[in-house]
Write a protein that holds these residues in place. Structure first.
Motif, short mmCIF file in Angstrom:
data_model
loop_
_atom_site.label_atom_id
_atom_site.label_comp_id
_atom_site.label_asym_id
_atom_site.label_seq_id
_atom_site.Cartn_x
_atom_site.Cartn_y
_atom_site.Cartn_z
N SER A 24 0.82 -1.20 0.00
CA SER A 24 0.00 0.00 0.00
C SER A 24 0.85 1.25 0.00
O SER A 24 0.38 2.32 0.36
CB SER A 24 -0.92 -0.01 1.22
N VAL A 25 2.10 1.12 -0.40
CA VAL A 25 3.03 2.24 -0.34
C VAL A 25 3.67 2.45 -1.71
O VAL A 25 3.82 1.51 -2.49
CB VAL A 25 4.11 1.97 0.73
N THR A 26 4.02 3.69 -2.00
CA THR A 26 4.78 4.02 -3.20
C THR A 26 6.23 4.21 -2.81
O THR A 26 6.53 4.94 -1.86
CB THR A 26 4.24 5.30 -3.86
N ARG A 27 7.13 3.54 -3.53
CA ARG A 27 8.56 3.67 -3.25
C ARG A 27 9.29 4.12 -4.50
O ARG A 27 9.01 3.64 -5.60
CB ARG A 27 9.15 2.34 -2.76
N ALA A 28 10.25 5.00 -4.30
CA ALA A 28 11.11 5.46 -5.38
C ALA A 28 12.53 5.04 -5.07
O ALA A 28 13.12 5.49 -4.07
CB ALA A 28 11.02 6.97 -5.55
N PHE A 29 13.09 4.18 -5.89
CA PHE A 29 14.46 3.71 -5.73
C PHE A 29 15.34 4.58 -6.62
O PHE A 29 15.18 4.60 -7.84
CB PHE A 29 14.55 2.23 -6.13
N THR A 30 16.25 5.31 -6.00
CA THR A 30 16.94 6.37 -6.73
C THR A 30 18.46 6.17 -6.74
O THR A 30 19.03 5.60 -5.81
CB THR A 30 16.63 7.74 -6.10
N GLY A 31 19.07 6.65 -7.80
CA GLY A 31 20.52 6.78 -7.86
C GLY A 31 21.27 5.58 -8.39
O GLY A 31 22.46 5.68 -8.69
N ALA A 32 20.62 4.42 -8.52
CA ALA A 32 21.31 3.22 -8.98
C ALA A 32 21.44 3.21 -10.50
O ALA A 32 20.79 3.97 -11.22
CB ALA A 32 20.56 1.98 -8.52
N THR A 33 22.29 2.31 -10.99
CA THR A 33 22.31 1.99 -12.42
C THR A 33 21.30 0.89 -12.64
O THR A 33 21.36 -0.17 -12.00
CB THR A 33 23.70 1.53 -12.86
N LEU A 34 20.36 1.12 -13.55
CA LEU A 34 19.27 0.19 -13.80
C LEU A 34 19.58 -0.68 -15.02
O LEU A 34 19.80 -0.17 -16.12
CB LEU A 34 17.96 0.94 -14.03
N ILE A 35 19.62 -1.99 -14.81
CA ILE A 35 19.72 -2.97 -15.90
C ILE A 35 18.35 -3.63 -15.93
O ILE A 35 18.05 -4.52 -15.13
CB ILE A 35 20.84 -3.99 -15.62
N ASP A 36 17.46 -3.17 -16.83
CA ASP A 36 16.04 -3.51 -16.71
C ASP A 36 15.66 -4.86 -17.30
O ASP A 36 14.50 -5.28 -17.20
CB ASP A 36 15.17 -2.40 -17.31
N GLY A 37 16.61 -5.58 -17.92
CA GLY A 37 16.32 -6.90 -18.43
C GLY A 37 15.81 -6.93 -19.86
O GLY A 37 15.66 -8.00 -20.45
N THR A 38 15.55 -5.78 -20.45
CA THR A 38 15.02 -5.74 -21.82
C THR A 38 16.10 -5.89 -22.87
O THR A 38 15.80 -6.11 -24.04
CB THR A 38 14.31 -4.40 -22.08
N GLU A 98 8.00 7.01 -0.55
CA GLU A 98 9.15 6.67 0.27
C GLU A 98 10.36 6.55 -0.65
O GLU A 98 10.34 5.81 -1.63
CB GLU A 98 8.91 5.33 0.98
N ARG A 99 11.42 7.26 -0.35
CA ARG A 99 12.62 7.23 -1.19
C ARG A 99 13.63 6.23 -0.63
O ARG A 99 13.91 6.23 0.56
CB ARG A 99 13.25 8.63 -1.28
N VAL A 100 14.17 5.44 -1.54
CA VAL A 100 15.19 4.46 -1.16
C VAL A 100 16.44 4.80 -1.95
O VAL A 100 16.56 4.48 -3.14
CB VAL A 100 14.73 3.02 -1.49
N PRO A 101 17.40 5.48 -1.33
CA PRO A 101 18.60 5.90 -2.06
C PRO A 101 19.55 4.72 -2.30
O PRO A 101 19.88 3.98 -1.37
CB PRO A 101 19.23 6.94 -1.13
N LEU A 102 19.98 4.59 -3.56
CA LEU A 102 20.83 3.45 -3.93
C LEU A 102 22.00 3.88 -4.80
O LEU A 102 22.45 3.15 -5.69
CB LEU A 102 20.00 2.39 -4.68
N ALA A 103 22.52 5.05 -4.53
CA ALA A 103 23.65 5.55 -5.33
C ALA A 103 24.81 4.56 -5.27
O ALA A 103 25.15 4.03 -4.21
CB ALA A 103 24.10 6.91 -4.81
N GLY A 104 25.40 4.29 -6.43
CA GLY A 104 26.52 3.36 -6.51
C GLY A 104 26.12 1.90 -6.64
O GLY A 104 26.99 1.04 -6.82
#
Length: 417
Positions: A29-43, A76-82
């Protein structure tokens, strides 16, 4: 997760389904934003640096460069720099005999397991519960009992029985276990395949020999669940697989498990392995008498000798454009769930896959092969937010898939069992 694993067997299927649904409902029931990472989305698209992955109610809302994703004020922000984000791994051929097994798979980043046989009621209940809400362990899909009919009429009856249990796929064995047991006859497996297709079910086949692989394909089999190991695949087989769009799951670690316990294997001292390993299995396979029996086992040594054939066949099929779905056949004693999947990826790269190709085999390609790609396999809007956060890029070195910061299913971080 362990609490639910302990409770499920005593509740029955209906109660277990309810408990699993209730346990996960609050987490979505929550919105989360995962920020700062390098995204390898699988596509297959290039990695996105400084990405934002936005998740709501367990599903991806947006994924891309931070400048292009608007984060709601209440998120809710989840910082993932690096860090690096990849889709959760999918095991296209495993076995789950309990919900605790699903905890173990997830602990190593395997967020979906296609269990090809003999699941108990609690695993069926877990499968049912995940249709509405994300679980707190690996997702699971089930085959039910591995069918072993002896006549066409028996085949049709057994298919009807598993269809009534709403399995996701039908599983059969067309193998003589290196000449030690009877092999299912062609008229029987043809009856299984025809009956399953009449009920809208696909059929996965355990096999060993090239001739059997050709025969079951001609009969309409939908999924080759092991390597061809007796001889090199030929062009006719390659062409048939490719034209039929039938996927192939090599399960190389299954072969390794047959002989690796001749001695104590090096991975028994790996801290990642030890973090979640089944200690009873470890003690069993290290018994001196058992190790000696493995060294002198005709079948173990045969499987060991044929592993290079299986490995070369996998690469030939891959290069020819046949979809290869990462699978391991983990679950039986000595085939360590979760950890073996990481080793399978390394074996694929050692055989000639690029790290990107190996990861795709365990994410996008596996989801496609299992008909799960509308929901899983890539991190795209509308799909379940199942992913792993890594400390280093697996595209640079496949071993980096071991460097796991956290595992998330439906946008919720899983606790380590």
């Amino acid at each position: 997760m362990r609490l639910f694993s302990r409770l499920l067997p005593s509740l029955g299927a209906a109660g277990a389904t309810l408990l699993l649904a209730v346990s996960a409902a609050g987490a979505q029931s929550v919105t989360r934003a995962f920020t700062g990472a390098t995204l390898i989305d699988g596509t297959g698209r290039a990695p996105v640096r400084n990405a934002t992955l936005l998740v709501r109610d367990g599903r991806v809302v947006a994924a891309g460069p931070a400048a292009r994703v608007t984060i709601p004020a209440n998120a809710e922000r989840v910082p993932l720099a690096g860090k690096f984000i990849i889709p959760g791994l999918i095991n296209a051929h495993g076995h789950a005999s309990s919900v605790a097994n699903l905890d173990t798979y997830a602990a190593y980043g395997v967020t979906t397991v296609y269990s090809l046989g003999d699941e108990p009621a609690e695993v069926f209940a877990a499968r049912d519960a995940q249709r509405a809400t994300s679980p707190r362990h690996a997702r699971v899909y089930v085959a039910g009992p591995v069918l072993n009919p002896t006549s066409p009429d028996d085949a049709r009856a057994q298919v009807a029985a598993v269809a009534d249990r709403h399995v996701d796929i039908v599983k059969i064995r067309v193998d003589d276990n290196l000449g030690t047991s009877p092999k299912m006859k062609p008229e029987v497996y043809r009856a299984v395949i025809d009956a399953a297709h009449a009920r809208g079910l696909r059929v996965a086949v355990h096999l060993y020999y090239l001739d059997d692989a050709k025969a079951v394909l001609a009969a309409g089999a939908d999924y080759i669940a092991h390597s061809v190991r007796d001889q090199p695949v030929d062009e006719a087989f390659v062409t048939t697989l490719r034209q039929a769009g039938v996927c192939y799951s090599p399960t190389l670690m299954r072969e390794v498990s047959t002989y690796v316990y001749e001695t104590t294997p090096p991975f028994f001292s790996d801290s990642l392995f030890l973090a979640h390993a089944n200690r009873e299995w470890m003690a069993t396979v290290q018994q001196p008498a058992r190790q000696e029996a493995t060294r002198t086992s005709v079948s173990a040594q045969r499987y060991k000798a044929q592993l290079p054939v299986a490995t070369r066949n996998m690469l030939v099929l891959h290069k020819a454009g046949v979809p290869i779905a990462m699978g391991t056949d983990t679950g039986p004693m000595g085939r360590f769930q979760g950890y073996f999947e990481l080793m399978e990826l390394e074996m694929m790269v050692n055989a000639g896959f690029t790290p990107a190709e190996a990861l795709e085999s365990a994410t996008r390609v596996a989801a496609h092969c299992l008909k799960l790609d509308a929901e899983l396999g890539t991190l795209e809007p509308g799909k379940w937010a199942d992913f792993i956060v890594l400390d280093a890029s697996p595209l640079e070195r496949i071993q980096n898939v071991r460097r796991q910061h956290s595992v998330w299913v439906g946008g919720t971080r899983l606790s380590v069992p």
